[in-house]
Design a protein around this motif. Structure first.
Motif, PDB file in Angstrom:
ATOM      1  N   TYR A  90     -42.469  -4.455  13.807  1.00  0.00           N
ATOM      2  CA  TYR A  90     -42.135  -4.931  12.111  1.00  0.00           C
ATOM      3  C   TYR A  90     -42.616  -4.891  11.059  1.00  0.00           C
ATOM      4  N   SER A  91     -43.921  -4.460  11.060  1.00  0.00           N
ATOM      5  CA  SER A  91     -44.852  -3.105   9.508  1.00  0.00           C
ATOM      6  C   SER A  91     -44.047  -1.349   9.727  1.00  0.00           C
ATOM      7  N   GLN A  92     -43.971  -1.740  10.491  1.00  0.00           N
ATOM      8  CA  GLN A  92     -43.461  -0.257  10.471  1.00  0.00           C
ATOM      9  C   GLN A  92     -42.615   0.226  10.343  1.00  0.00           C
ATOM     10  N   VAL A  93     -41.579  -0.480  10.320  1.00  0.00           N
ATOM     11  CA  VAL A  93     -40.043  -0.103   9.874  1.00  0.00           C
ATOM     12  C   VAL A  93     -40.135  -1.539   7.739  1.00  0.00           C
ATOM     13  N   SER A  94     -40.926  -2.221   8.203  1.00  0.00           N
ATOM     14  CA  SER A  94     -41.028  -3.337   6.095  1.00  0.00           C
ATOM     15  C   SER A  94     -42.077  -2.102   5.767  1.00  0.00           C
ATOM     16  N   PHE A  95     -42.986  -1.892   6.024  1.00  0.00           N
ATOM     17  CA  PHE A  95     -44.164  -1.608   5.121  1.00  0.00           C
ATOM     18  C   PHE A  95     -44.809  -0.325   5.400  1.00  0.00           C
ATOM     19  N   SER A  96     -43.785   0.793   5.748  1.00  0.00           N
ATOM     20  CA  SER A  96     -44.841   2.146   6.168  1.00  0.00           C
ATOM     21  C   SER A  96     -42.890   2.892   5.542  1.00  0.00           C
ATOM     22  N   ASN A  97     -43.575   4.177   5.411  1.00  0.00           N
ATOM     23  CA  ASN A  97     -42.169   5.325   5.465  1.00  0.00           C
ATOM     24  C   ASN A  97     -42.050   6.079   6.759  1.00  0.00           C
ATOM     25  N   ILE A  98     -42.540   5.732   7.576  1.00  0.00           N
ATOM     26  CA  ILE A  98     -41.685   6.200   9.266  1.00  0.00           C
ATOM     27  C   ILE A  98     -40.337   7.105   9.670  1.00  0.00           C
ATOM     28  N   PRO A  99     -40.521   7.458   9.528  1.00  0.00           N
ATOM     29  CA  PRO A  99     -39.285   7.224  10.223  1.00  0.00           C
ATOM     30  C   PRO A  99     -38.211   6.397  10.949  1.00  0.00           C
ATOM     31  N   TYR A 100     -37.881   6.103  10.948  1.00  0.00           N
ATOM     32  CA  TYR A 100     -36.951   5.289  11.950  1.00  0.00           C
ATOM     33  C   TYR A 100     -37.207   5.576  13.571  1.00  0.00           C
ATOM     34  N   SER A 101     -36.588   6.323  13.015  1.00  0.00           N
ATOM     35  CA  SER A 101     -36.532   7.103  14.731  1.00  0.00           C
ATOM     36  C   SER A 101     -37.873   6.795  15.618  1.00  0.00           C
ATOM     37  N   GLU A 102     -38.616   6.790  14.815  1.00  0.00           N
ATOM     38  CA  GLU A 102     -40.426   7.624  15.256  1.00  0.00           C
ATOM     39  C   GLU A 102     -40.908   5.698  15.397  1.00  0.00           C
ATOM     40  N   ALA A 103     -40.268   4.923  14.593  1.00  0.00           N
ATOM     41  CA  ALA A 103     -41.179   3.476  14.402  1.00  0.00           C
ATOM     42  C   ALA A 103     -40.403   2.616  15.290  1.00  0.00           C
ATOM     43  N   TRP A 104     -39.318   2.977  16.532  1.00  0.00           N
ATOM     44  CA  TRP A 104     -38.320   2.516  17.248  1.00  0.00           C
ATOM     45  C   TRP A 104     -38.887   2.890  18.677  1.00  0.00           C
ATOM     46  N   GLN A 105     -39.288   4.530  18.695  1.00  0.00           N
ATOM     47  CA  GLN A 105     -39.709   4.808  20.455  1.00  0.00           C
ATOM     48  C   GLN A 105     -40.644   4.274  20.301  1.00  0.00           C
ATOM     49  N   VAL A 106     -41.569   3.759  19.045  1.00  0.00           N
ATOM     50  CA  VAL A 106     -42.732   3.176  19.218  1.00  0.00           C
ATOM     51  C   VAL A 106     -43.210   2.227  19.620  1.00  0.00           C
ATOM     52  N   GLY A 107     -42.043   1.244  18.667  1.00  0.00           N
ATOM     53  CA  GLY A 107     -42.083  -0.063  19.061  1.00  0.00           C
ATOM     54  C   GLY A 107     -41.940  -0.606  20.052  1.00  0.00           C
TER      55      GLY A 107
END
Lengths: 447, 447
Positions: free
Chosen positions: A396-413
């Protein structure tokens, strides 16, 4: 020679993008299908309230317009879950001080149009329907909905920011060869309910939180407005055995439903049955397409990746399209062929991940937010993340409180979730030792 | 009062459906976007040859027009596979005498329009573009592409048989709320190649078979025409490291490619490089949507379920839509609300299965048709099916030589494949004992 750009749609994304282009030296013309929403008492379209988060603020602040929006935004620091007994559970969104911001769509849209005119030096033409686009030549065909007059205009580049039901996408892109497209309506619809301020004009609920009444297959949410009211939204299947919009077809049934299912809400709003028809029943769709740019024309925001609202990333992802396109514009020195080539490649992947994330969070909000196991898992993640911020940022923080690309966030998540599932299954007494060194070591071991 | 129906599109399905409706007592008006293909030297659209099979014949014969099509149809009793050495392998399609029938799209379309006028008493209006439909009221909006004149017409029921790029679907259905839709172009394109008759006017290949040159990721196929020629089609990815259309960008490369990959074909057609540009490179898409009927308007054929051509079921499934709608019309005594309700439910499931089958057979033709294991599996299935016809009908036969609903065939086919995989893995010497009692008992055991 002056560089000219046409934007179709004076919505949130089109307005913001005009500021970027104006600052880059382009003359900006915007064609908008509707009347000027600032002058008429018309709705800016059906919508629940919007939640601005980091990606949105970054895109606004980069061109210096964030503070104008901050004036009308209300911070929400976490979720408050309401159970059927009226008990409340609080779950912070991020670390201390991290918040997402409630804004009304109508309010932010009007403000963004002011900004487009003031900072984007954009000339906005209203009641102009886009009937077609010559994608490769950058010619836009228009019809005035009031006078019936048809016209055309040409620019160096054309951007379609005309929403989920984009005329550019329907009338031009979709009829191009090998254009992949899908529109998928989920089984759930939504209906807005305005929970008014109390008789003193005060908020009836904690205004610093997003409120959720999770009930398994359906849920009610509430976001604060500036005037003491909350914009609430009931998400529920259209059809079904029970707990479906189709079944709530009388005042009696509506009252019964709210009394039984959302008793604390009903106490605050005993006239719910009377207010039921104030807003229409609306549908929700996920739209995917490929490519996003053809020739001199590119889709942005909802026209490229309209999504369901469950991660609060619709507006934020559209604003981030501006960040991405602006970076590419600089990187490729305004060679739009190269800009669009890279946009089609990398940003499209983020759009797909955004859709996956939104659907995922729909299930989280609907099915898991009230699940003690899920809440414990999130608590452990949060605790571990605080101790090892460099090793673990919650999804949730990656998506809402960072600018990490969505594709990367989703993989990490997805990886994080697999690890946590193992951790949760490794200790029979996990409730008691959730913050122990043992659990911490197990996570470190699995990373 | 006379019952009136409007059909959009004078293609194969629209023409056939007009006959059904006329026989049921409806007055039939057809609006067709193109000119009369029988009067002008224009193409009826890009297409490989079509293969008529049982479902198609059933729909034609039910209204007595099958024999008119039989006059222009050439039976193909099996596949002949050509390897890179020019060796041939024959695989029958069904039991003795079972065949699929090659027809040219242009020829059959012209004949079907004759039939629509003669047997369907249909009035066909040409050059009429459908710009919109009031789906619930049954009002059709038209624009004449020659005169520019706009008009409208109204009927008790409206059918859209206007093809993969259906104007009714794009302009009306798709903009209806909660209409799910996807168009997915596969990575492969196709190019037609006309293999002429030899200098005596004779066929250069066995005319009683469909010819396939399977080459893993790509393939060439050939279907006989009445005049001694074969309509051949090369299916191949658009882009790729090698063996992609993008790479065949010079006469030299085209010649090299055919000499190396299809030597026996090259020997029959050494001027392939010159003929290469005679037909355009075309794309292939799978289209799905839901629902197929809204209000008084229903989609039929490609407009509802355009598919890739690899099972030869595009035309057949469209013709079968006529069988299904006609049965429902009788069952519900022309109560179109009930007809469309059941059509949306049951026929849509068959449309989905048709898409799954078509994609499946694409892989079969491309990857497995040259695989000795696959050929052996099919031989065992065929042998078992001959001995136990009541217990086992091969999937290809279910699809091409029966009227079993596609959804049922696909389910049975998947079960059969799972059984055969077990059988193939149960005997190390399966090649030697493929027709033994042991293998037969194993299958009986697994059914």
């Amino acid at each position: 020679m002056e560089k000219k750009v046409i934007i179709i749609g004076a919505g949130l994304v089109g307005s913001l993008w005009s500021v970027y282009l104006s600052k880059a030296g382009y003359s900006v013309t915007i064609y908008e299908r509707r009347s000027d929403i600032r002058k008429a008492d018309i709705s800016a379209g059906k919508s629940i309230n919007l939640a601005l988060s980091t990606r949105g603020w970054k895109a606004l602040d980069a061109v210096g317009v964030g503070d104008e929006i901050r004036k009308i935004a209300i911070p929400m620091y976490g979720r408050i879950m309401h159970d059927t007994e009226g008990n409340l559970t609080h779950q912070p969104y991020g670390k201390d001080g991290q918040a997402i911001y409630s804004v009304s769509r109508g309010g932010v849209n009007a403000k963004m149009m002011d900004i487009a005119e003031k900072h984007g030096k954009a000339k906005i033409h209203y009641k102009e329907e886009c009937t077609n686009v010559d994608l490769k030549k950058g010619i836009v065909y228009l019809k005035n909905s009031e006078t019936g007059k048809v016209s055309e205009d040409k620019a160096d580049v054309v951007f379609a920011a005309d929403g989920a039901f984009s005329a550019v996408r329907y009338n031009a892109m979709q009829k191009s060869t090998r254009f992949n497209y899908s529109q998928h309506f989920i089984a759930d619809g939504y209906r807005e309910i305005l929970l008014p301020a109390d008789s003193n004009g005060d908020y009836q609920l904690d205004k610093s939180s997003l409120h959720i009444w999770p009930r398994g297959r359906f849920m009610l949410i509430g976001l604060p407005n500036e005037d003491g009211s909350f914009t609430c939204t009931l998400f529920m299947p259209f059809e079904g055995e029970k707990n479906a919009f189709d079944n709530l077809d009388s005042k009696e049934k509506i009252n019964d439903f709210f009394k039984t299912t959302f008793p604390d809400f009903y106490n605050m709003m005993p006239n719910i049955a009377e207010a039921w028809g104030d807003h229409p029943l609306s549908s929700l769709a996920i739209m995917r397409c490929k490519p996003w740019a053809i020739g001199k024309t590119a889709l942005m925001g909802d026209s490229a990746h309209a999504t369901v609202p469950f991660y609060g990333q619709g507006m934020n992802s559209g604003f981030e399209d501006c960040t991405v396109l602006s970076d590419l514009m600089k990187k490729h020195n305004e060679n739009w062929d190269l800009v669009f080539e890279e946009y089609n490649e990398t940003r499209k992947a983020d759009g797909d991940a955004l859709q996956d994330l939104s659907v995922h969070n729909y299930h989280v909000m609907r099915d898991y937010v009230a699940d003690p196991n899920f809440l414990l898992q999130k608590k452990i993640e949060g605790h571990f993340s605080e101790n090892h911020p460099e090793k673990w940022m919650p999804l949730y923080s990656q998506v809402s409180f960072s600018n990490i690309p969505y594709s990367e966030a989703w993989q990490v998540g997805k990886k994080q979730d697999a690890i946590m599932k193992k951790v949760m299954g490794s200790f029979s007494n996990i409730e008691d030792i959730w913050d122990s060194k043992e659990v911490e070591d197990k996570i470190l071991d699995l990373i």
